[in-house]
Design a protein around this motif. Structure first.
Motif, PDB file in Angstrom:
ATOM      1  N   GLN A 113       0.523  -1.025   0.187  1.00  0.00           N
ATOM      2  CA  GLN A 113       0.191  -0.068  -0.106  1.00  0.00           C
ATOM      3  C   GLN A 113       0.545   1.535  -0.102  1.00  0.00           C
ATOM      4  O   GLN A 113       1.664   1.078   0.633  1.00  0.00           O
ATOM      5  N   GLY A 114       0.222   2.583  -0.233  1.00  0.00           N
ATOM      6  CA  GLY A 114       0.783   3.947  -0.629  1.00  0.00           C
ATOM      7  C   GLY A 114      -0.081   4.704   0.805  1.00  0.00           C
ATOM      8  O   GLY A 114      -1.055   3.632   1.533  1.00  0.00           O
ATOM      9  N   VAL A 115       1.221   5.242   0.599  1.00  0.00           N
ATOM     10  CA  VAL A 115       0.321   5.993   2.632  1.00  0.00           C
ATOM     11  C   VAL A 115       0.309   7.754   2.196  1.00  0.00           C
ATOM     12  O   VAL A 115       1.725   8.314   1.889  1.00  0.00           O
ATOM     13  N   ARG A 116      -0.570   7.985   2.402  1.00  0.00           N
ATOM     14  CA  ARG A 116      -0.687   9.780   1.454  1.00  0.00           C
ATOM     15  C   ARG A 116      -1.491  10.463   2.087  1.00  0.00           C
ATOM     16  O   ARG A 116      -3.211  10.440   2.269  1.00  0.00           O
ATOM     17  N   GLY A 117      -1.865  11.522   2.613  1.00  0.00           N
ATOM     18  CA  GLY A 117      -2.304  12.579   3.075  1.00  0.00           C
ATOM     19  C   GLY A 117      -3.132  11.441   4.219  1.00  0.00           C
ATOM     20  O   GLY A 117      -4.596  11.775   3.720  1.00  0.00           O
ATOM     21  N   GLY A 118      -2.348  10.940   4.853  1.00  0.00           N
ATOM     22  CA  GLY A 118      -3.650  10.031   5.822  1.00  0.00           C
ATOM     23  C   GLY A 118      -4.082   8.657   5.116  1.00  0.00           C
ATOM     24  O   GLY A 118      -5.270   7.841   5.728  1.00  0.00           O
ATOM     25  N   ARG A 119      -4.309   8.638   3.534  1.00  0.00           N
ATOM     26  CA  ARG A 119      -4.773   7.602   3.387  1.00  0.00           C
ATOM     27  C   ARG A 119      -3.974   6.633   3.052  1.00  0.00           C
ATOM     28  O   ARG A 119      -2.739   6.463   2.260  1.00  0.00           O
ATOM     29  N   LEU A 120      -4.536   5.586   3.091  1.00  0.00           N
ATOM     30  CA  LEU A 120      -3.915   4.246   2.246  1.00  0.00           C
ATOM     31  C   LEU A 120      -4.254   3.995   1.055  1.00  0.00           C
ATOM     32  O   LEU A 120      -5.822   4.524   0.809  1.00  0.00           O
TER      33      LEU A 120
END
Ligand code: WTA
Length: 701
Positions: free
Chosen positions: A229-236
């Protein structure tokens, strides 16, 4: 501060490094006793343009002023680039000839006969001098959780990853797709490919599975490296499932290496290899493959004016040298700096100024995983304060977004570490330039608007380097970099002499960082870049040369648009839309947007009888673009029209559509070639109605 769990065996790297060093010793820069003679291979270089003795860059050339260096670079490119390459790169075998280029014939070769390894230049040479210097600061999504990776650790991780690739049959010349956001493992994967001579193609992790599979198929990749998964701006963001969907239609892929960015275990299938697990069983030493200067280092897909993205080919020595030299001179990089380029590794900016340029220079480089507004609009400047960033390099679209917030989001953080500011990827407007310069930089840091392209490998036009007091004019790229000779072409294809001229931007001399080809289609490369103005490289951009002789980029001259700094071909979007069975025809143009720079506007013709529920069709069209390309490519505007304006030969006149969509005046220019002028009236009326509906909706919200 947290440290990433890298290699456990920390001493072996040095031993390996010594062996390699002793191999290179006879021919490495500064090692050869006789100028012009490659000691190891006993080959005379003097029959060719004489090479300066190794080390002269630092002794002689470094004493030259920037103005004199530029002059030398264009009057005697062999001497300039020859010195730069011998002095700045470590060679396994010194090159015999600086260049062999013929732009008309499509031939571009630099540092012929030389052998080197890019990963050695980015890692081993620094481990030798300062193994514990921090190479990467992984600025993870959650502020305050950064991870520091030293040069020694990065070399060991890269070596383990390289050994893992080798143990699964990846060999020199094989293509490997990397579908990961900025992270130490993404960098290690790039460098691991470089170490064994495999060719990486990093695909921006925001691209859809279809876009990914198209690139994998074109490059015939043997393996993919990704994470769960990626993690960006608090989202997965689930990446593994996107790769799973992509590789279904990619028979060339034999293995998918999956790393774990988050706790969430990824469902593993037949092709999948758990990356961390196999790396832990591998040696932290991996011999570096000596590669020819012109062996391919990487492919990077980018948009052109047709629907099919092109795999831009960059090779080893020339690219690395150009990335490192521009990184030092454009940004005034000095030893000990913390270089903060917030671009993703999926774009060329990430390749040249997050990875290859900084690492070749032994810098500490920041890998930014988050967004400019997470958890708040102070994120960039809080990061600058916490990491003591010296150069901050970002995109105008982010600045336009941030300047809408209160200045206190900037002012409350200590930005005194900053020395140079840079912007890239699209024109920077005056408001954003001034805000960046005076609010972020407190008016004391040079701000460089850097113009370049995936194809140019590194910055080609920027205000620096220049003599210390030389002025920087706002929102202007201004000056050519060493070796770059910009030419402004007139309508008849003739170079326009003198100042105060504008036209098509070309470059008249080859430079080491320029792309060599389009993967699998050299003719397309020649046709797109070298044929339009024979003997010149054509950039696709327009430019003017001011009365003072400075360059100002005026924008694309083809059907390429720039959405939030991301290049997109309108034809790519049209191809995606045209797949809808209810849509016989579309035309996409770019229109200005105050934050994103440009956004796509789609004119859509619906099949008769299907027009029953256009809103549903439009939603399907949005989904189609997101699935075929990426979310950022989804048109901001859709206008259903009965017909498109066409010439008598059937070509869509996008110029008219652009005017209808952007101008309030109704002077649409020359319409004499239009097949049926009544079409235009229909479109104007449809657009008026659309505008009214939009403004009513906005009022309601
Ligand atoms: C545009 C990004 C104006 C230009 C490094 C170019 C710019 C395209 C600037 C390349 C700038 C890039 N001012 N326009 N400073 N920098 N561009 O390949 O149209 O993603 O041709 O490379 O971006 O985009 P690419």
């Amino acid at each position: 501060m947290q440290r990433i769990n890298m290699a456990a065996h920390s001493s072996s790297g040095t031993g390996f490094f010594r062996t390699l060093l002793s191999r290179c010793r006879t021919s490495g820069p500064g090692k050869s006793r006789t100028p012009g003679l490659c000691q190891q291979h006993r080959c005379r270089l003097s029959s060719l343009p004489p090479l300066p003795p190794p080390g002269t860059w630092s002794s002689r050339l470094s004493r030259l002023s920037h103005r004199d260096l530029y002059r030398l670079s264009v009057t005697d490119p062999d001497q300039f680039w020859g010195s730069a390459a011998t002095d700045r790169l470590r060679w396994v075998k010194l090159f015999q000839r600086v260049r062999d280029c013929d732009l008309s014939g499509g031939k571009i070769s630099w540092f012929l006969g030389g052998k080197l390894n890019v990963s050695v230049n980015c890692l081993d040479v620094h481990v030798e001098k300062h193994p514990d210097r921090v190479a990467l600061i992984w600025e993870r999504d959650e502020p305050g959780t950064e991870v520091k990776v030293t040069y020694r650790e990065l070399l060991e991780t890269t070596s383990r990853l390289a050994n893992a690739l080798k143990s699964y049959g990846i060999e020199k010349g094989d293509r490997v797709a990397i579908y990961m956001p900025a992270s130490p493992l993404a960098v290690a994967a790039m460098l691991a490919c470089a170490r064994i001579g495999a060719v990486h193609t990093v695909v921006f992790a925001g691209f859809s599975s279809e876009a990914l599979s198209g690139r994998i198929q074109d490059a015939q990749c043997k393996a993919v490296v990704t994470c769960n998964q990626g993690v960006r701006g608090g989202r997965l963001i689930d990446l593994k499932s996107t790769v799973d969907a992509a590789v279904k239609s990619c028979p060339s892929v034999q293995h998918v290496f999956v790393s774990q960015r988050t706790e969430q275990p990824a469902a593993m299938g037949e092709l999948d290899v758990p990356l961390e697990k196999v790396m832990s069983c591998q040696s932290s030493v991996c011999p570096a493959e000596p590669l020819d200067s012109e062996d391919v280092l990487f492919l990077l897909y980018t948009s052109g004016s047709t629907g099919k993205p092109k795999g831009i080919v960059h090779t080893q020595a020339g690219y690395l040298l150009y990335a490192s030299l521009t990184h030092q001179y454009v940004f005034d990089y000095r030893d000990g700096d913390v270089f903060g380029c917030v671009a993703d590794v999926g774009w060329i900016t990430g390749h040249s100024y997050v990875v290859y340029g900084p690492l070749c220079n032994g810098a500490t480089t920041v890998l930014f995983e988050s967004t400019p507004v997470y958890p708040n609009p102070g994120r960039y400047w809080e990061t600058v304060q916490r990491l003591r960033i010296t150069q901050f390099y970002g995109a105008p679209t982010a600045l336009r977004l941030l300047l809408k917030y209160d200045e206190s989001w900037v002012k409350k953080y200590d930005r005194s570490s900053l020395r140079t500011l840079g912007s890239v990827g699209e024109p920077i407007n005056h408001e954003a330039w001034h805000w960046f310069h005076s609010v972020v930089g407190d008016g004391r840091c040079p701000l460089v608007d850097t113009w370049w392209q995936t194809e140019t490998g590194g910055v080609c036009i920027a205000p620096r380097p220049a003599e210390e007091a030389a002025p920087i004019l706002p929102a202007m790229a201004m000056r050519p970099f060493f070796g770059i000779q910009p030419v402004v072409m007139g309508d008849e294809g003739e170079p326009l002499p003198g100042n105060s001229v504008s036209g098509a931007l070309c470059i008249s001399q080859p430079w080491p960082g320029m792309a060599r080809s389009i993967y699998g289609d050299h003719q397309r490369f020649v046709d797109a870049y070298l044929k339009p103005y024979p003997g010149y490289y054509f950039t696709g951009d327009g430019a003017s040369r001011s009365e003072d002789g400075y360059y100002q980029i005026t924008g694309r001259m083809d059907d390429v648009i720039n959405v939030s700094g991301h290049r997109l071909g309108t034809a790519e979007i049209e191809d995606a839309l045209d797949e809808h069975p209810a849509v016989p025809e579309t035309a996409v143009i770019g229109i200005p947007h105050d934050i994103k720079g440009e956004v796509p506007f789609a004119f859509v013709v619906l099949k008769e009888g299907v027009g029953g529920d256009p809103p549903a069709v439009l939603q399907q069209l949005r989904d189609l673009v997101a699935t075929k390309i990426a979310k950022y490519a989804v048109p901001e505007h859709f206008l259903v029209v009965k017909r498109l304006p066409k010439t008598r030969s059937g070509k869509i006149m996008r110029r008219i559509l652009r005017k209808v969509a952007t101008e309030t005046t109704r002077d649409l220019g020359d319409m004499s070639t239009l097949d049926d002028p009544s079409v235009v009236q229909e479109i104007i009326e449809a657009h008026e109605l659309y505008r009214k509906q939009r403004s009513q909706e906005k009022k309601k919200n």
